[in-house]
Design an enzyme around this catalytic site. Structure first.
Site, PDB file in Angstrom:
ATOM      1  N   HIS A 142       0.982  -1.358   0.184  1.00 55.60           N
ATOM      2  CA  HIS A 142      -0.085   0.042   0.004  1.00 55.60           C
ATOM      3  C   HIS A 142       0.914   1.186  -0.004  1.00 55.60           C
ATOM      4  CE1 HIS A 142       1.101  -0.243   4.360  1.00 55.60           C
ATOM      5  NE2 HIS A 142       0.708   1.041   4.294  1.00 55.60           N
ATOM      6  N   HIS A 162       1.956   6.824   0.245  1.00 53.94           N
ATOM      7  CA  HIS A 162       1.273   6.054   1.086  1.00 53.94           C
ATOM      8  C   HIS A 162      -0.378   5.963   0.646  1.00 53.94           C
ATOM      9  CE1 HIS A 162      -0.806   4.541   4.789  1.00 53.94           C
ATOM     10  NE2 HIS A 162       0.182   4.222   5.040  1.00 53.94           N
TER      11      HIS A 162
END
Length: 169
Positions: A76, A91
């Site tokens: 992620h 992120h």
């Protein structure tokens, strides 16, 4: 550098002369203020300053020419160091680590040399919009102590093409 060289660099539009480094959109979407991210770590710039993007696409790409540092096990988020020494952290979303990799597919590998626009991670946006706390994706510079000037851009951005941040070291 002589006087004329200095004058030439002051009036030149060449990015190399002005020392401006462009960070390109690692994903498509709309730029949002980093302070609006619903996570104190990003909103208060604890891990660095930058922008966030409300995503519309399905992939994250290298925002600079450089080397992939870390790709999280859950795919992620990733870090990248540019050839000019800028350390970036991308992120996807907030609390997306809790999805344990669901909705993400790693394309690049840690330590890989990449160019702007090279795919790093693919994602399933409809799934993530349903399951994540937020899909706002912070793009931050983690070595701000080395940055003289940070210019945050705004508006809609296209993955791998549109500048999102301009930096002077």
């Amino acid at each position: 550098m002589g006087l004329f060289d200095k004058l030439k660099s002051l009036v030149s539009d060449d990015k190399k002369d002005t020392g401006t480094i462009e960070i390109v959109a690692p994903l498509s979407g709309e730029i949002v203020n980093i302070e609006d991210v619903p996570d104190v770590v990003f909103a208060e710039k604890i891990v660095g300053d930058g922008i966030a993007i409300k995503p519309t696409g399905n992939k994250m790409v290298a925002p600079v020419d450089g080397t992939i540092g870390k790709i999280f096990e859950t795919n992620h988020a990733f870090s990248i160091e540019s050839d000019s020494g800028i350390e970036l952290f991308v992120h996807f979303g907030i609390d997306t680590v809790e999805l344990k990799g669901e909705g993400f597919k790693r394309i690049a590998e840690e330590g890989q040399r990449v160019k702007v626009g090279d795919p790093v991670i693919e994602f399933d946006l409809p799934l993530l919009e349903e399951k994540a706390k937020s899909t706002l994706t912070p793009v931050v510079i983690s070595n701000m102590d080395e940055i003289k000037e940070l210019i945050k851009l705004s508006g809609s951005v296209t993955v791998g093409e549109t500048p999102v941040i301009r930096i002077k070291k």
